[in-house]
Design a protein around this motif. Structure first.
Motif, PDB file in Angstrom:
ATOM      1  N   GLN A 100     -31.513   6.576  44.265  1.00 13.02           N
ATOM      2  CA  GLN A 100     -31.854   7.855  43.647  1.00 13.02           C
ATOM      3  C   GLN A 100     -31.828   8.991  44.656  1.00 13.02           C
ATOM      4  O   GLN A 100     -31.418  10.115  44.331  1.00 13.02           O
ATOM      5  CB  GLN A 100     -33.219   7.767  42.967  1.00 13.02           C
ATOM      6  CG  GLN A 100     -33.542   8.982  42.105  1.00 13.02           C
ATOM      7  CD  GLN A 100     -32.559   9.158  40.969  1.00 13.02           C
ATOM      8  OE1 GLN A 100     -32.269   8.218  40.239  1.00 13.02           O
ATOM      9  NE2 GLN A 100     -32.027  10.376  40.819  1.00 13.02           N
ATOM     10  N   ALA A 101     -32.272   8.726  45.867  1.00  9.45           N
ATOM     11  CA  ALA A 101     -32.261   9.784  46.887  1.00  9.45           C
ATOM     12  C   ALA A 101     -30.836  10.253  47.157  1.00  9.45           C
ATOM     13  O   ALA A 101     -30.578  11.461  47.294  1.00  9.45           O
ATOM     14  CB  ALA A 101     -32.927   9.287  48.169  1.00  9.45           C
ATOM     15  N   LEU A 102     -29.884   9.313  47.223  1.00 11.07           N
ATOM     16  CA  LEU A 102     -28.483   9.687  47.428  1.00 11.07           C
ATOM     17  C   LEU A 102     -27.946  10.437  46.215  1.00 11.07           C
ATOM     18  O   LEU A 102     -27.244  11.443  46.358  1.00 11.07           O
ATOM     19  CB  LEU A 102     -27.640   8.445  47.696  1.00 11.07           C
ATOM     20  CG  LEU A 102     -26.133   8.707  47.852  1.00 11.07           C
ATOM     21  CD1 LEU A 102     -25.860   9.562  49.084  1.00 11.07           C
ATOM     22  CD2 LEU A 102     -25.357   7.394  47.920  1.00 11.07           C
ATOM     23  N   THR A 103     -28.271   9.949  45.019  1.00  9.87           N
ATOM     24  CA  THR A 103     -27.820  10.616  43.795  1.00  9.87           C
ATOM     25  C   THR A 103     -28.268  12.071  43.772  1.00  9.87           C
ATOM     26  O   THR A 103     -27.479  12.987  43.482  1.00  9.87           O
ATOM     27  CB  THR A 103     -28.358   9.881  42.560  1.00  9.87           C
ATOM     28  OG1 THR A 103     -27.841   8.539  42.547  1.00  9.87           O
ATOM     29  CG2 THR A 103     -27.945  10.580  41.284  1.00  9.87           C
ATOM     30  N   PRO A 119     -18.490  10.907  40.059  1.00  4.51           N
ATOM     31  CA  PRO A 119     -19.582  10.573  39.131  1.00  4.51           C
ATOM     32  C   PRO A 119     -20.715   9.835  39.830  1.00  4.51           C
ATOM     33  O   PRO A 119     -20.514   9.163  40.854  1.00  4.51           O
ATOM     34  CB  PRO A 119     -18.894   9.662  38.106  1.00  4.51           C
ATOM     35  CG  PRO A 119     -17.440   9.999  38.198  1.00  4.51           C
ATOM     36  CD  PRO A 119     -17.202  10.355  39.636  1.00  4.51           C
ATOM     37  N   VAL A 120     -21.909   9.979  39.282  1.00  6.30           N
ATOM     38  CA  VAL A 120     -23.088   9.333  39.852  1.00  6.30           C
ATOM     39  C   VAL A 120     -22.873   7.836  40.030  1.00  6.30           C
ATOM     40  O   VAL A 120     -23.269   7.250  41.035  1.00  6.30           O
ATOM     41  CB  VAL A 120     -24.322   9.610  38.965  1.00  6.30           C
ATOM     42  CG1 VAL A 120     -25.492   8.733  39.378  1.00  6.30           C
ATOM     43  CG2 VAL A 120     -24.716  11.076  39.044  1.00  6.30           C
ATOM     44  N   ASP A 121     -22.243   7.198  39.031  1.00  8.24           N
ATOM     45  CA  ASP A 121     -22.038   5.752  39.125  1.00  8.24           C
ATOM     46  C   ASP A 121     -20.802   5.391  39.940  1.00  8.24           C
ATOM     47  O   ASP A 121     -20.413   4.230  39.991  1.00  8.24           O
ATOM     48  CB  ASP A 121     -21.950   5.121  37.733  1.00  8.24           C
ATOM     49  CG  ASP A 121     -20.804   5.682  36.899  1.00  8.24           C
ATOM     50  OD1 ASP A 121     -20.093   6.607  37.367  1.00  8.24           O
ATOM     51  OD2 ASP A 121     -20.604   5.198  35.760  1.00  8.24           O
ATOM     52  N   GLY A 122     -20.211   6.385  40.594  1.00  9.48           N
ATOM     53  CA  GLY A 122     -19.031   6.123  41.412  1.00  9.48           C
ATOM     54  C   GLY A 122     -19.246   6.351  42.892  1.00  9.48           C
ATOM     55  O   GLY A 122     -18.293   6.299  43.678  1.00  9.48           O
ATOM     56  N   LEU A 123     -20.489   6.587  43.323  1.00 13.53           N
ATOM     57  CA  LEU A 123     -20.763   6.826  44.740  1.00 13.53           C
ATOM     58  C   LEU A 123     -20.560   5.535  45.529  1.00 13.53           C
ATOM     59  O   LEU A 123     -21.113   4.491  45.184  1.00 13.53           O
ATOM     60  CB  LEU A 123     -22.184   7.352  44.925  1.00 13.53           C
ATOM     61  CG  LEU A 123     -22.466   8.709  44.272  1.00 13.53           C
ATOM     62  CD1 LEU A 123     -23.935   9.061  44.427  1.00 13.53           C
ATOM     63  CD2 LEU A 123     -21.577   9.794  44.872  1.00 13.53           C
ATOM     64  N   PHE A 157     -16.920  15.216  51.747  1.00 17.48           N
ATOM     65  CA  PHE A 157     -17.555  13.917  51.950  1.00 17.48           C
ATOM     66  C   PHE A 157     -18.813  14.065  52.780  1.00 17.48           C
ATOM     67  O   PHE A 157     -19.051  15.096  53.411  1.00 17.48           O
ATOM     68  CB  PHE A 157     -16.584  12.946  52.626  1.00 17.48           C
ATOM     69  CG  PHE A 157     -16.331  13.250  54.088  1.00 17.48           C
ATOM     70  CD1 PHE A 157     -16.965  12.528  55.086  1.00 17.48           C
ATOM     71  CD2 PHE A 157     -15.452  14.264  54.469  1.00 17.48           C
ATOM     72  CE1 PHE A 157     -16.739  12.796  56.424  1.00 17.48           C
ATOM     73  CE2 PHE A 157     -15.217  14.547  55.808  1.00 17.48           C
ATOM     74  CZ  PHE A 157     -15.859  13.813  56.787  1.00 17.48           C
ATOM     75  N   LEU A 158     -19.607  12.999  52.762  1.00 17.64           N
ATOM     76  CA  LEU A 158     -20.786  12.914  53.599  1.00 17.64           C
ATOM     77  C   LEU A 158     -20.496  12.006  54.783  1.00 17.64           C
ATOM     78  O   LEU A 158     -20.013  10.879  54.611  1.00 17.64           O
ATOM     79  CB  LEU A 158     -21.964  12.352  52.796  1.00 17.64           C
ATOM     80  CG  LEU A 158     -22.427  13.186  51.612  1.00 17.64           C
ATOM     81  CD1 LEU A 158     -23.483  12.416  50.819  1.00 17.64           C
ATOM     82  CD2 LEU A 158     -22.968  14.531  52.060  1.00 17.64           C
ATOM     83  N   SER A 168     -17.622   9.992  49.560  1.00 17.53           N
ATOM     84  CA  SER A 168     -16.996  11.178  48.977  1.00 17.53           C
ATOM     85  C   SER A 168     -17.951  11.850  47.996  1.00 17.53           C
ATOM     86  O   SER A 168     -18.654  11.185  47.226  1.00 17.53           O
ATOM     87  CB  SER A 168     -15.692  10.805  48.280  1.00 17.53           C
ATOM     88  OG  SER A 168     -14.705  10.435  49.227  1.00 17.53           O
ATOM     89  N   VAL A 169     -17.952  13.180  48.020  1.00 20.93           N
ATOM     90  CA  VAL A 169     -18.754  14.005  47.111  1.00 20.93           C
ATOM     91  C   VAL A 169     -17.864  14.612  46.029  1.00 20.93           C
ATOM     92  O   VAL A 169     -18.225  14.644  44.854  1.00 20.93           O
ATOM     93  CB  VAL A 169     -19.479  15.119  47.894  1.00 20.93           C
ATOM     94  CG1 VAL A 169     -20.200  16.084  46.956  1.00 20.93           C
ATOM     95  CG2 VAL A 169     -20.462  14.503  48.893  1.00 20.93           C
TER      96      VAL A 169
END
Length: 202
Positions: A27-30, A50-54, A104-105, A145-146
């Motif tokens: 959740q913190a990353l999301t 997408p959130v579910d694609g991190l 990206f991060l 990737s962001v």
């Protein structure tokens, strides 16, 4: 900067690729990523991940149509054995930066991910033979990737927009597993099915 979504050699809409990813449901990353994506939402040439694609890409394997199910299962089993003594680790994620295909991060340290990658490469080699392991290890740079570019925007504009966002402090991200995925492109996003899950338990 360049369009991330060009069709790379061997890829086509109906073809899937087998690859090892670190998949994040943190959740913190999301929340961290969502803040950057909101700040960049007016740039129509950047597609948010997408959130579910991190994820962090770790190691490619082969196109799914090249390997029978039993071979894929054998690679998963070999990975379990090769990674049996790897303990969970923590990454520092951030700041945000630009690269050719988007934003990206940065992640650090690289070494735990690089070590995991070497184990997975060895597992693939155990099953397919060392000459069949794809990619050049020296080019590996772990990241999350962001956004992805869907056009060829001016790099200076993106870099300027990121200058303020780079003031956001990094966060910590636990890594406890790695997944062998069957990856596909669906529009301007990646989708996948998990073919094998390897826990890092040490």
């Amino acid at each position: 900067m360049a369009d991330h979504w060009w069709w790379r050699p061997g890829w086509r809409p109906d073809r899937h690729y087998l690859t090892w990813y670190l998949v994040f449901h943190d959740q913190a990353l999301t929340d961290y990523v969502a803040g950057f994506q909101r700040a960049l939402a007016d740039l129509e040439y950047l597609d948010p991940v997408p959130v579910d694609g991190l994820h962090t890409t770790v190691q490619g394997v082969a196109f799914a149509d090249e390997l029978p199910a039993e071979t894929v299962a054998a690679i998963g089993k070999a990975a379990d054995e090769r990674c049996a003594d790897i303990e969970p680790f923590t990454l520092t994620v951030g700041p945000i930066a630009a690269y050719t295909g988007g934003t990206f991060l940065r992640t650090a340290p690289w070494q735990p991910v690089a070590d995991l990658r070497e184990r997975l490469r060895a597992a693939i080699g155990d099953v397919l033979g060392p000459d069949a392991v794809p990619d050049e290890p020296a080019r590996f740079k772990p990241h999350i990737s962001v956004t992805y570019c869907n056009a060829t925007p001016p790099a200076n504009e993106v870099i300027h927009r990121l200058s303020e966002l780079r003031q956001q402090p990094p966060i910590s991200l636990p890594v406890t597993s790695v997944d062998l995925l069957e990856l596909r492109r669906d529009g301007h996003a990646y989708q996948w099915d998990v073919r094998h899950h390897t826990n890092l338990t040490g």
